[in-house]
Write a protein that holds these residues in place. Structure first.
Motif, PDB file in Angstrom:
ATOM      1  N   LEU A 155      41.906  46.721  39.087  1.00  0.00           N
ATOM      2  CA  LEU A 155      41.217  46.026  40.173  1.00  0.00           C
ATOM      3  C   LEU A 155      39.858  45.499  39.741  1.00  0.00           C
ATOM      4  N   THR A 156      39.284  46.109  38.697  1.00  0.00           N
ATOM      5  CA  THR A 156      37.937  45.730  38.280  1.00  0.00           C
ATOM      6  C   THR A 156      37.898  45.144  36.875  1.00  0.00           C
ATOM      7  N   ALA A 157      39.046  44.853  36.310  1.00  0.00           N
ATOM      8  CA  ALA A 157      39.087  44.288  34.962  1.00  0.00           C
ATOM      9  C   ALA A 157      38.396  42.932  34.941  1.00  0.00           C
ATOM     10  N   ALA A 158      37.791  42.605  33.802  1.00  0.00           N
ATOM     11  CA  ALA A 158      37.089  41.326  33.671  1.00  0.00           C
ATOM     12  C   ALA A 158      38.041  40.153  33.882  1.00  0.00           C
ATOM     13  N   GLU A 159      39.263  40.290  33.356  1.00  0.00           N
ATOM     14  CA  GLU A 159      40.296  39.277  33.553  1.00  0.00           C
ATOM     15  C   GLU A 159      41.547  39.968  34.060  1.00  0.00           C
ATOM     16  N   ALA A 214      43.303  41.925  48.890  1.00  0.00           N
ATOM     17  CA  ALA A 214      42.752  40.581  48.696  1.00  0.00           C
ATOM     18  C   ALA A 214      43.379  39.893  47.499  1.00  0.00           C
ATOM     19  N   ASP A 215      43.848  40.687  46.529  1.00  0.00           N
ATOM     20  CA  ASP A 215      44.505  40.143  45.339  1.00  0.00           C
ATOM     21  C   ASP A 215      46.020  40.084  45.484  1.00  0.00           C
ATOM     22  N   GLY A 216      46.533  40.432  46.666  1.00  0.00           N
ATOM     23  CA  GLY A 216      47.977  40.393  46.892  1.00  0.00           C
ATOM     24  C   GLY A 216      48.707  41.590  46.315  1.00  0.00           C
ATOM     25  N   ARG A 217      48.024  42.732  46.219  1.00  0.00           N
ATOM     26  CA  ARG A 217      48.634  43.930  45.640  1.00  0.00           C
ATOM     27  C   ARG A 217      48.794  45.023  46.702  1.00  0.00           C
TER      28      ARG A 217
END
Length: 290
Positions: A193-197, A240-243
């Motif tokens: 969830l917090t990865a740079a990419e 929010a990311d669809g997960r």
């Protein structure tokens, strides 16, 4: 990412499967299905270690569960279902316990696992050892069932009756991520969830985490306000990311602590409640999840 509509998926899936079987036999099965009382599916119910029940998969579906978990080992070129090596049995394969029974249900129910339930049922597959080799064999097997499975192809996701999600041995990630076409998705962790990419939801649609590694509260006394806020922030970020979100290692013994924690998970919008107590979670969700 482009998602086809569920209506189109179900129609296409039912038509494709109909051609593979004799219509009268499955029409008769469908009629029997209509006549038998079936529980309303529970969209948040996840059967942890499902294969330890007397009738793997079938018990969970009979309680209305829409997500089940199977641990697999690669043994002599096949995928055996067990919790640990001591329990391996060559007759208990992923095909015999899960893939074939799911396919039979989908055929009998006109492209659905639960009659009338148009969301995919999740099959969470936990690879215990030999991550890369086990995944490559899993991929080979899943392709034989692709007509019932959700799939990914060149940036597009097509939803099917069953969505396979790979968990466990993390070395399986690299070969999966490199595939332009696959019939399984990846079970992420909170770090995703917090990865740079961050990987897209078309690869990681589910985030799973050990509850006790992020939270101290186990259902006794009030839920600390800071932990409640942390939980809701994690869930909101994932959504929010669809997960979707699932926690394991939550209290599972019947009692007020378990119910209190489950209520907080519901309030935060957690997508899958994890249990080995099929009847207990069914009773809870039919009262509290509306």
């Amino acid at each position: 990412m482009v998602l086809t509509t569920r209506r189109r998926v179900v129609t296409t899936l039912a038509a494709a499967l109909a051609g593979a079987v004799a219509a009268p036999a499955y029409a008769e099965a469908a009629e029997r299905s209509d006549r038998s009382a079936r529980p309303q599916p529970l969209r948040r119910a996840h059967a942890h270690n499902d294969y330890l029940h007397e009738r793997p998969l079938h018990n969970a579906l009979a309680h209305g569960f829409t997500s089940v978990e199977a641990d697999i080992f690669l043994v002599n070129g096949d995928l055996l279902v067990a919790h640990e090596p001591a329990g391996l049995d060559p007759t208990r394969t992923l095909r015999s316990l899960y893939l074939d029974p799911l396919l039979a249900r989908v055929r009998a129910n006109h492209g659905l696992v639960h009659r009338g339930y148009r969301r995919p049922v999740q099959l969470l597959i936990d690879i215990k050892t030999d991550g890369v080799a086990a995944y490559l064999e899993l991929d080979r097997q899943l392709r034989s069932y692709r007509r019932m499975l959700s799939g990914y192809a060149y940036g597009h996701v097509r939803l099917g009756a069953v969505t396979a999600v790979v968990s466990g041995d993390r070395t399986a990630r690299a070969p999966m991520e490199a595939q332009p076409v696959r019939y399984a998705f990846y079970d992420g962790r909170l770090d995703d969830l917090t990865a740079a990419e961050p990987a897209p939801a078309s690869f990681i649609p589910l985030i799973s985490s050990n509850w006790t590694q992020s939270f101290s509260w186990l259902g006794s006394g009030p839920f600390p306000a800071a932990e409640r806020e942390k939980l809701r922030t994690l869930v909101d970020t994932a959504h929010a990311d669809g997960r979707r979100v699932r926690f394991w290692a939550t209290p599972d013994a019947p009692g007020p602590e378990r119910d209190a924690l489950w209520l907080e998970l519901l309030a935060a919008g957690v997508d899958h409640l994890n249990t080995d107590d099929l009847a207990g979670l069914e009773t809870f969700l039919r009262v509290h999840d509306h």
